[in-house]
Write a protein that holds these residues in place. Structure first.
Motif, mmCIF file in Angstrom:
data_model
loop_
_atom_site.group_PDB
_atom_site.id
_atom_site.type_symbol
_atom_site.label_atom_id
_atom_site.label_comp_id
_atom_site.label_asym_id
_atom_site.label_seq_id
_atom_site.Cartn_x
_atom_site.Cartn_y
_atom_site.Cartn_z
ATOM 1 N N UNK A 1 1.268 -1.174 0.052
ATOM 2 C CA UNK A 1 0.183 0.440 -0.321
ATOM 3 C C UNK A 1 0.912 1.112 -0.011
ATOM 4 N N UNK A 2 1.809 1.351 0.331
ATOM 5 C CA UNK A 2 2.945 2.227 0.681
ATOM 6 C C UNK A 2 4.793 1.737 0.025
ATOM 7 N N UNK A 3 5.010 0.973 -1.096
ATOM 8 C CA UNK A 3 6.326 0.617 -1.330
ATOM 9 C C UNK A 3 7.268 2.106 -0.826
ATOM 10 N N UNK A 4 6.564 3.283 -0.941
ATOM 11 C CA UNK A 4 7.951 4.219 -0.314
ATOM 12 C C UNK A 4 8.253 4.178 1.361
ATOM 13 N N UNK A 5 7.708 4.208 1.498
ATOM 14 C CA UNK A 5 7.736 4.145 3.617
ATOM 15 C C UNK A 5 8.789 3.380 4.068
ATOM 16 N N UNK A 6 9.598 4.314 4.458
ATOM 17 C CA UNK A 6 10.869 4.206 4.185
ATOM 18 C C UNK A 6 10.769 4.078 6.212
ATOM 19 N N UNK A 7 9.862 3.760 6.603
ATOM 20 C CA UNK A 7 10.069 2.859 8.360
ATOM 21 C C UNK A 7 9.292 1.405 8.271
ATOM 22 N N UNK A 8 8.651 0.930 7.340
ATOM 23 C CA UNK A 8 8.008 -0.058 6.605
ATOM 24 C C UNK A 8 9.338 -0.676 6.404
ATOM 25 N N UNK A 9 10.187 0.073 5.357
ATOM 26 C CA UNK A 9 11.643 -0.624 4.860
ATOM 27 C C UNK A 9 12.494 -1.353 5.842
ATOM 28 N N UNK A 10 12.301 -0.506 7.041
ATOM 29 C CA UNK A 10 13.377 -0.072 8.149
ATOM 30 C C UNK A 10 13.146 -1.048 8.943
ATOM 31 N N UNK A 11 11.524 -1.584 9.142
ATOM 32 C CA UNK A 11 11.401 -2.852 9.416
ATOM 33 C C UNK A 11 11.324 -3.898 9.199
ATOM 34 N N UNK A 12 11.031 -4.110 7.721
ATOM 35 C CA UNK A 12 11.262 -4.788 6.888
ATOM 36 C C UNK A 12 12.194 -5.936 7.201
ATOM 37 N N UNK A 13 13.510 -4.948 7.579
ATOM 38 C CA UNK A 13 14.905 -5.194 7.420
ATOM 39 C C UNK A 13 15.033 -6.049 8.783
#
Length: 438
Positions: free
Chosen positions: A183-195
């Motif tokens: 839903x928000x592919x550019x959300x950097x915080x979601x990426x950090x949590x995925x990492x």
């Protein structure tokens, strides 16, 4: 005052004029409806009409005033409730920042929909419930936050993912984050949590696919991203070996490891940390010839004490060339203990016994190590120099006796007859069994 006086004069003249008209002619008005008739003078009719108009106007104003009073009461009541809710929200947030979880949850939950920002109240209350281990209350409050502000789905989802991550519920956390990422592919915080979730799940393959996105959107600082890459691909290299069947031989392991190494991004093949790890893995599966070539390339790029020490422990395809390569560093690092130890070991592989003794002695002189002492003592013993071996051990006894408890000892040393040196490959604990390496 003048205006009022003028108005009164006008009304007086108007009244006199109308009164004169009424005296001159009273007029006639007839109202008939079915069998009912009403007769009156024109002036009475006009006065009655004015009276009805003013009565209707007064009634309308009275009704409007009562409606406004009710509306004012409702607005006052709503404002009062909102002020109370805002006060509770403020006190709840203060309690949350002070770690008073139960108080914070109670106040923020009570504020709820009555506050100006119900989303913040419910999210903060959910956090307070989580800190108390009240998982059911926490989930309920998150649902209330989602219902209170449907447009804030990403914010609520991130809070939920954070809570799931801290609970150690990695699988549902991953599912939540993947949905948010769509839903928000550019959300950097979601990426950090995925990492973080991929690391906790040891899903290195998925992490390797996420790393380019982290770099593209600058989600992680470059230094931290480099460490993430090193950790990720180090584990991918290890997994390439560990996932093989138990009956796989060293050749199959070396092939799988090589494939994993060459499949890494090009810029990482020159990373010293990964290259060292790759070399150590090659050594661990017995692929020492490949490891020797890899270490040689690394040492040409950057000097490293641990690499030169490892270089002396492995056997390359040509022992003579291996020794010559190590010697090429003597001009730059003539007093390096690791280099001298490695030269001693490589001299042994080339059966240069005297040179090996010299290198071991120089290394021991530069830095006293049990490992170097053991190598030198083992070599001297097999060269038949027992007295020299005993003297060496006596002079460097602190290396092998380090860490021994303080215990009573005889006042005079007891003479040792028929000595039997006890020296092992690593420490001096067992009788050696040494064979020259050709």
């Amino acid at each position: 005052m003048k205006k009022l006086l003028i108005l009164l004069l006008i009304l007086l003249f108007a009244g006199a004029w109308v009164g004169q008209l009424m005296i001159q002619d009273s007029g006639y008005t007839l109202i008939a409806y079915n069998n009912v008739t009403i007769e009156m003078s024109l002036w009475v009719f006009l006065i009655a009409m004015f009276a009805v108009f003013f009565l209707f106007h007064w009634a309308l104003n009275l009704l409007r005033g009562s409606l406004r009073s009710g509306q004012r009461f409702r607005l006052w009541s709503q404002g009062r409730n909102q002020r109370i809710a805002n006060t509770k929200s403020l006190k709840g947030l203060i309690a949350l920042s002070e770690g008073k979880w139960w108080q914070a949850q109670r106040l923020l939950t009570q504020a709820g929909d009555k506050s100006e920002l119900p989303l913040i109240s419910y999210l903060a209350a959910a956090r307070a419930a989580h800190e108390q281990g009240e998982d059911a209350d926490c989930d309920e409050l998150l649902n209330k936050a989602r219902d209170a502000a449907p447009q804030a789905e990403i914010a609520v989802g991130i809070s939920q993912a954070q809570i799931l991550l801290s609970r150690g519920q990695y699988e549902p956390c991953l599912a939540t984050l993947l949905d948010l990422n769509k839903k928000a592919p550019k959300n950097t915080y979601v990426m950090k949590l995925l990492r973080e979730v991929y690391i906790q799940l040891n899903d290195w393959s998925a992490l390797s696919k996420l790393i380019p996105e982290l770099r593209k959107h600058n989600a992680v600082k470059p230094a931290k991203l480099l460490k993430t890459e090193q950790r990720c691909y180090s584990n991918i290299l290890e997994k390439s070996i560990s996932q093989l069947p138990a009956h796989a031989d060293n050749e199959e392991k070396a092939k799988a490891l090589g494939t994993a190494w060459h499949n890494m991004p090009g810029q990482l093949s020159s990373d010293d940390v990964l290259a060292r790890h790759y070399t150590n893995l090659l050594v661990s599966i017995g692929a020492e010839e490949k490891a020797e070539a890899a270490i040689r390339d690394l040492l040409k790029r950057n000097w490293d004490d641990s690499l030169i020490a490892l270089y002396g422990r492995i056997q390359g395809s040509d022992a003579k060339k291996q020794l010559e390569f190590a010697k090429s560093f003597l001009n730059d690092y003539p007093m390096n203990a690791d280099l001298l130890l490695t030269l001693g070991r490589l001299s042994l592989r080339n059966q240069h016994w005297g040179k090996a003794v010299d290198y071991f002695e120089q290394s021991l002189e530069e830095e006293s190590r049990p490992e170097t002492l053991s190598e030198l003592a083992r070599l001297l013993q097999h060269m038949g120099e027992t007295e020299r071996t005993l003297k060496l051990i006596e002079n460097n006894f602190s290396l092998i006796g380090n860490g021994l408890p303080q215990l009573p000892m005889p006042e005079k040393a007891v003479a040792i007859t028929k000595p039997e040196p006890i020296i092992s490959d690593d420490h001096i604990h067992a009788k050696p069994r040494f064979k020259p390496i050709s």
